[in-house]
Design an enzyme around this catalytic site. Structure first.
Site, PDB file in Angstrom:
ATOM      1  N   ASN A 181       2.196   1.809   2.759  1.00 34.23           N
ATOM      2  CA  ASN A 181       1.626   1.270   1.512  1.00 34.23           C
ATOM      3  C   ASN A 181       0.118   1.130   1.723  1.00 34.23           C
ATOM      4  OD1 ASN A 181       0.876  -0.185  -0.727  1.00 34.23           O
ATOM      5  ND2 ASN A 181       1.941  -2.072  -0.138  1.00 34.23           N
ATOM      6  N   LYS A 216      -2.089   0.336  -0.351  1.00 36.50           N
ATOM      7  CA  LYS A 216      -2.680  -0.715  -1.211  1.00 36.50           C
ATOM      8  C   LYS A 216      -3.964  -0.189  -1.866  1.00 36.50           C
ATOM      9  CE  LYS A 216      -0.641  -4.155   1.786  1.00 36.50           C
ATOM     10  NZ  LYS A 216      -0.515  -5.540   2.115  1.00 36.50           N
ATOM     11  N   HIS A 249       6.488  -5.832  -4.941  1.00 38.19           N
ATOM     12  CA  HIS A 249       5.708  -6.232  -3.757  1.00 38.19           C
ATOM     13  C   HIS A 249       5.192  -7.651  -3.973  1.00 38.19           C
ATOM     14  CE1 HIS A 249       2.560  -6.406  -0.732  1.00 38.19           C
ATOM     15  NE2 HIS A 249       3.166  -5.400  -0.140  1.00 38.19           N
ATOM     16  N   GLU A 281       2.465  -8.992  -3.439  1.00 41.74           N
ATOM     17  CA  GLU A 281       1.123  -9.077  -4.049  1.00 41.74           C
ATOM     18  C   GLU A 281       1.211  -8.899  -5.568  1.00 41.74           C
ATOM     19  OE1 GLU A 281      -0.764  -6.184  -1.499  1.00 41.74           O
ATOM     20  OE2 GLU A 281      -0.466  -7.538   0.184  1.00 41.74           O
ATOM     21  N   GLU A 331      10.374  -8.187   3.077  1.00 38.00           N
ATOM     22  CA  GLU A 331       8.991  -8.423   3.490  1.00 38.00           C
ATOM     23  C   GLU A 331       8.680  -9.909   3.421  1.00 38.00           C
ATOM     24  OE1 GLU A 331       6.399  -4.746   3.149  1.00 38.00           O
ATOM     25  OE2 GLU A 331       6.247  -5.766   1.246  1.00 38.00           O
TER      26      GLU A 331
HETATM   27  C1  PEP Z   1       2.883  -4.523   2.929  1.00 36.85           C
HETATM   28  O1  PEP Z   1       1.907  -4.724   2.248  1.00 36.85           O
HETATM   29  O2  PEP Z   1       3.913  -4.096   2.403  1.00 36.85           O
HETATM   30  C2  PEP Z   1       2.803  -4.796   4.355  1.00 36.85           C
HETATM   31  C3  PEP Z   1       3.915  -4.840   5.042  1.00 36.85           C
HETATM   32  O3  PEP Z   1       1.535  -4.989   4.876  1.00 36.85           O
HETATM   33  P1  PEP Z   1       1.170  -5.187   6.438  1.00 36.85           P
HETATM   34  O4  PEP Z   1       1.919  -4.140   7.222  1.00 36.85           O
HETATM   35  O5  PEP Z   1      -0.302  -4.999   6.502  1.00 36.85           O
HETATM   36  O6  PEP Z   1       1.595  -6.551   6.819  1.00 36.85           O
END
Ligand code: PEP
Length: 258
Positions: free
Chosen positions: A9, A11, A98, A100, A170
């Site tokens: 991802n 982002k 997600h 975010e 997550e």
């Molecule tokens: C994510 O944004 O889905 C994620 C897992 O980020 P990170 O690996 O940077 O923690």
């Protein structure tokens, strides 16, 4: 045997040239090092989807995901992108829910359910994210939180469509923080998720759903996470922005299958 998935991802990172270069570097490696049980996904920002789709085309097991989609098919929704638009570009997957998006863009379970249905209608594969905050974990509410997130969304899907989805656990406290769930914590929560799917859709269906771990996964901790029976891959943020790190996580998955 469930399929295994390594998903990056990106982002809101990279410029057009940087995104094209990263996709190309990954494409060259994956073409030369294919694996029939490991799928690789990259989720670049919307403007770079088409370039990335071109890079992955004709590389078996390498796909492009969007980071989000709108729940409506078309209309007066300035700045939004529909699932139909993504499908028309050759995008095959879309990340939905997600943390975010939930936190910064107010995406509720109702909205996420509508997005799941919109994606499925366009034959996109949703990568549906769930996870508890640190406060929720400290209050021992993680199981309840995940159950609630799934009950109102994935568990409302038709049987036929469930087989089309991927779930990512997550924990919010692990995303972008450098804190990673221990393999024991990850395995425990993946079992919780699989049991919940099993209750709603039966054991056979629950067994085929890939459940990815996400939250500061990196080349150092990937192997121990992938050794867990119910961890079927990873959704990776920071470490997916660098080809070497992302590919070593992919290699860790391949080694775990040997
Ligand atoms: C994510 O944004 O889905 C994620 C897992 O980020 P990170 O690996 O940077 O923690």
């Amino acid at each position: 045997m469930r399929r295994k998935i390594i998903a990056g991802n990106w982002k809101m990172n990279k410029t057009a040239n940087e995104a094209a270069a990263l996709a190309q570097e990954l494409a060259v490696h994956i073409k030369m090092n294919p694996h029939d049980r490991v799928e690789t996904l990259i989720a670049p920002p919307f403007p770079f989807l088409q370039t990335c789709v071109r890079s992955v085309s004709e590389i078996p097991g390498f796909h492009v995901a969007a980071q989000n989609c709108h729940q409506e098919k078309s209309g007066a929704f300035t700045g939004e992108v529909s699932a139909a638009m993504l499908a028309s570009l050759g995008v095959s997957h879309v990340i939905i829910g997600h943390s975010e998006r939930r936190t910064f863009f107010g995406e509720t379970n109702d909205i996420l359910k509508a997005k799941l249905n919109a994606a499925i209608e366009q034959n996109l594969i949703p990568v549906f994210c769930v996870g508890e905050t640190l406060e929720e974990r400290n209050n021992h509410r993680q199981v309840l939180v995940i159950e609630e997130q799934l009950q109102h969304t994935v568990c409302q899907l038709d049987y036929a469509h469930l087989r089309q989805i991927v779930i990512a656990y997550e924990p919010v406290w692990a995303i972008g923080t450098g804190l990673t769930a221990t393999p024991e914590q990850a395995q425990e929560m993946h079992v919780v998720i699989r049991s919940l799917i099993s209750k709603s859709f039966g054991h056979g269906n629950a067994e085929i759903i890939p459940i990815l771990y996400g939250g500061s996964c990196n080349p150092k901790n990937a192997a121990s996470l992938f050794a867990c029976e119910d961890v079927d891959g990873a959704l990776i943020g920071g470490a997916s922005l660098n080809a070497n790190d992302f590919l070593s996580i992919r290699n860790a998955m391949i080694s775990s299958l040997a």
